[in-house]
Design a protein around this motif. Structure first.
Motif, PDB file in Angstrom:
ATOM      1  N   PRO A  36      -1.313 -40.029  59.406  1.00  9.64           N
ATOM      2  CA  PRO A  36      -0.334 -39.442  60.325  1.00  9.64           C
ATOM      3  C   PRO A  36       0.335 -40.508  61.193  1.00  9.64           C
ATOM      4  O   PRO A  36      -0.194 -41.608  61.380  1.00  9.64           O
ATOM      5  N   VAL A  37       1.483 -40.138  61.719  1.00  3.55           N
ATOM      6  CA  VAL A  37       2.237 -41.076  62.558  1.00  3.55           C
ATOM      7  C   VAL A  37       1.432 -41.479  63.787  1.00  3.55           C
ATOM      8  O   VAL A  37       1.454 -42.650  64.208  1.00  3.55           O
ATOM      9  N   TRP A  38       0.674 -40.527  64.332  1.00  4.25           N
ATOM     10  CA  TRP A  38      -0.059 -40.841  65.558  1.00  4.25           C
ATOM     11  C   TRP A  38      -1.153 -41.878  65.303  1.00  4.25           C
ATOM     12  O   TRP A  38      -1.497 -42.664  66.203  1.00  4.25           O
ATOM     13  N   ILE A  39      -1.687 -41.914  64.094  1.00  4.03           N
ATOM     14  CA  ILE A  39      -2.675 -42.936  63.750  1.00  4.03           C
ATOM     15  C   ILE A  39      -2.025 -44.324  63.727  1.00  4.03           C
ATOM     16  O   ILE A  39      -2.580 -45.307  64.240  1.00  4.03           O
ATOM     17  N   TRP A  40      -0.826 -44.383  63.143  1.00  3.35           N
ATOM     18  CA  TRP A  40      -0.071 -45.641  63.142  1.00  3.35           C
ATOM     19  C   TRP A  40       0.186 -46.094  64.584  1.00  3.35           C
ATOM     20  O   TRP A  40      -0.049 -47.265  64.922  1.00  3.35           O
ATOM     21  N   LEU A  41       0.661 -45.182  65.409  1.00  4.80           N
ATOM     22  CA  LEU A  41       0.982 -45.533  66.793  1.00  4.80           C
ATOM     23  C   LEU A  41      -0.261 -45.958  67.558  1.00  4.80           C
ATOM     24  O   LEU A  41      -0.232 -46.918  68.341  1.00  4.80           O
ATOM     25  N   ALA A  42      -1.376 -45.238  67.331  1.00  2.00           N
ATOM     26  CA  ALA A  42      -2.619 -45.575  68.024  1.00  2.00           C
ATOM     27  C   ALA A  42      -3.132 -46.953  67.593  1.00  2.00           C
ATOM     28  O   ALA A  42      -3.628 -47.730  68.414  1.00  2.00           O
ATOM     29  N   THR A  43      -2.994 -47.259  66.304  1.00  2.00           N
ATOM     30  CA  THR A  43      -3.440 -48.560  65.802  1.00  2.00           C
ATOM     31  C   THR A  43      -2.617 -49.694  66.413  1.00  2.00           C
ATOM     32  O   THR A  43      -3.165 -50.710  66.867  1.00  2.00           O
ATOM     33  N   VAL A  44      -1.297 -49.526  66.400  1.00  2.00           N
ATOM     34  CA  VAL A  44      -0.420 -50.548  66.986  1.00  2.00           C
ATOM     35  C   VAL A  44      -0.698 -50.702  68.476  1.00  2.00           C
ATOM     36  O   VAL A  44      -0.761 -51.829  68.996  1.00  2.00           O
ATOM     37  N   ALA A  45      -0.895 -49.574  69.181  1.00  2.00           N
ATOM     38  CA  ALA A  45      -1.184 -49.638  70.615  1.00  2.00           C
ATOM     39  C   ALA A  45      -2.507 -50.364  70.869  1.00  2.00           C
ATOM     40  O   ALA A  45      -2.618 -51.161  71.805  1.00  2.00           O
ATOM     41  N   GLY A  46      -3.508 -50.092  70.031  1.00  2.00           N
ATOM     42  CA  GLY A  46      -4.795 -50.781  70.185  1.00  2.00           C
ATOM     43  C   GLY A  46      -4.666 -52.277  69.980  1.00  2.00           C
ATOM     44  O   GLY A  46      -5.279 -53.071  70.710  1.00  2.00           O
ATOM     45  N   LEU A  47      -3.877 -52.688  68.992  1.00  2.00           N
ATOM     46  CA  LEU A  47      -3.660 -54.116  68.750  1.00  2.00           C
ATOM     47  C   LEU A  47      -2.945 -54.773  69.937  1.00  2.00           C
ATOM     48  O   LEU A  47      -3.276 -55.900  70.334  1.00  2.00           O
TER      49      LEU A  47
END
Length: 372
Positions: free
Chosen positions: A4-15
């Motif tokens: 999902p898009v939110w997983i992508w966003l959460a991953t980028v935010a974590g990085l």
């Protein structure tokens, strides 16, 4: 793998959070990074990468977790030869030791953004053109042959850095000062804005790393076709690369068989990609456009092969350099000269000449006559 898009966003935010923590803690006060500090950060980033892989294992299964770990290990290994280029660039630009971490941080962030674009383009090409695996596979085999014939450490010591087109373009775009101005990227002199050498060296680091992506991105697509896993593996490999630069230092030169090991890995992945391309073939001039019945290599085989090759490469390299070091010590200019033939020695040193009682008798008799 449906991400999902939110997983992508959460991953980028974590990085981004990880990079911000690194920037605040390490670069809050510019200093020369010690081996101990670098070791702790390397362990921290490897731990983050492992935890991310465990999360994939729990929520997506063992197959995707295996693809992620295989991709991460491959990218991290391939990025080691980047360190030699980084050494050359740092030396060419005479970057002060206290600012090297900042240069690597910003340069690698630039590379990460550009790699993200590269990954998106590669994923789109693979989804539209299945034959692209033939191209990627052949390119990796060619790169493997070329890499295995090179000597990464030796070449980097001897070669002089030549600025690429991106760096030359940056110099034309901004006037550059001759000297560094602390850690500033830009500065003003007589009300005119100048770029400092810090800006140029960051461009050099980022663009050089992007050039290495030409072989590493196709390699990881040979292990997984999931863009999310490709991006995550690249991100964690790059984030830990800065600290590895300070941790390994001169030790990296002891990996004399690194180029051979990386060549074997690239050739293995290249053959794997060609087999998969044949298995799903649609090109009309190959088997009439029909699939070719050939064996394919799964991730359950790829991961142990990659780990095994790296272990053998590291052990063989260290044994080789250790043996060469002993040989240099034994035959070097400071080695002790061999004792003359027939001379008795004690603990490697020539023995003292033995006393000759017969030679001392005339002297004793002379002294006795004088006393009388």
């Amino acid at each position: 793998m449906n991400v999902p898009v939110w997983i992508w966003l959460a991953t980028v935010a974590g990085l981004i959070v990880l990079l911000a923590i690194d920037l605040v803690i390490v670069d809050r006060k510019p200093h020369e990074v010690t081996v101990g500090e670098a070791g702790r950060w390397v362990a921290f980033y490897i731990g983050c990468a492992v935890l991310f892989g465990v999360g994939i294992l729990v929520f997506s299964g063992g197959t995707y977790a295996g693809e992620y770990f295989a991709g991460y290990i491959t990218e991290y290994s391939l990025s080691v030869d980047n360190l030699f280029i980084f050494l050359v660039i740092m030396s060419a630009f005479k970057v002060p030791a206290i600012h090297q971490h900042k240069v690597l941080l910003i340069g690698i962030v630039m590379a990460l953004v550009l790699r993200g674009i590269f990954i998106a383009v590669g994923a789109a090409a693979i989804s539209q053109f299945s034959w692209i695996f033939y191209v990627f596979g052949a390119f990796l085999v060619y790169t493997a042959i070329k890499l295995s014939k090179s000597n990464i450490g030796k070449e980097s010591e001897d070669e002089e850095y030549e600025e690429n087109r991106v760096t030359k373009w940056a110099r034309k775009l901004f006037p550059v000062t001759e000297d560094y101005h602390d850690g500033k990227i830009f500065t003003k002199i007589d009300a005119k804005r100048y770029a400092t050498p810090m800006f140029i060296v960051m461009i050099a680091i980022g663009s050089a790393d992007l050039m290495f992506a030409v072989d590493s991105i196709p390699a990881i697509f040979g292990l997984t076709k999931e863009p999310f896993l490709v991006f995550a593996a690249n991100a964690f490999a790059l984030m830990g690369l800065r600290q590895l630069y300070f941790l390994l230092g001169g030790l990296i030169k002891r990996l004399v068989y690194l180029s051979v090991g990386l060549g074997v890995i690239l050739a293995f992945i290249g053959v794997k990609m060609i087999l998969e391309a044949l298995h799903t073939n649609t090109l009309p001039f190959i088997n009439g456009g029909e699939h070719v019945s050939v064996p394919t290599v799964g991730i359950e085989v790829s991961l142990p092969v990659i780990i095994g090759v790296l272990i053998i490469t590291a052990v063989a390299s260290l044994l080789k350099t250790r043996k060469d070091g002993r040989r240099e010590t034994a035959t070097g200019p400071d080695a002790p000269a061999p004792a003359p033939h027939g001379t008795p020695t004690t603990m490697g040193a020539p023995a003292e000449p033995e006393a000759n009682p017969a030679a001392d008798e005339p002297q004793e008799a002379e002294h006795a006559d004088r006393r009388k």
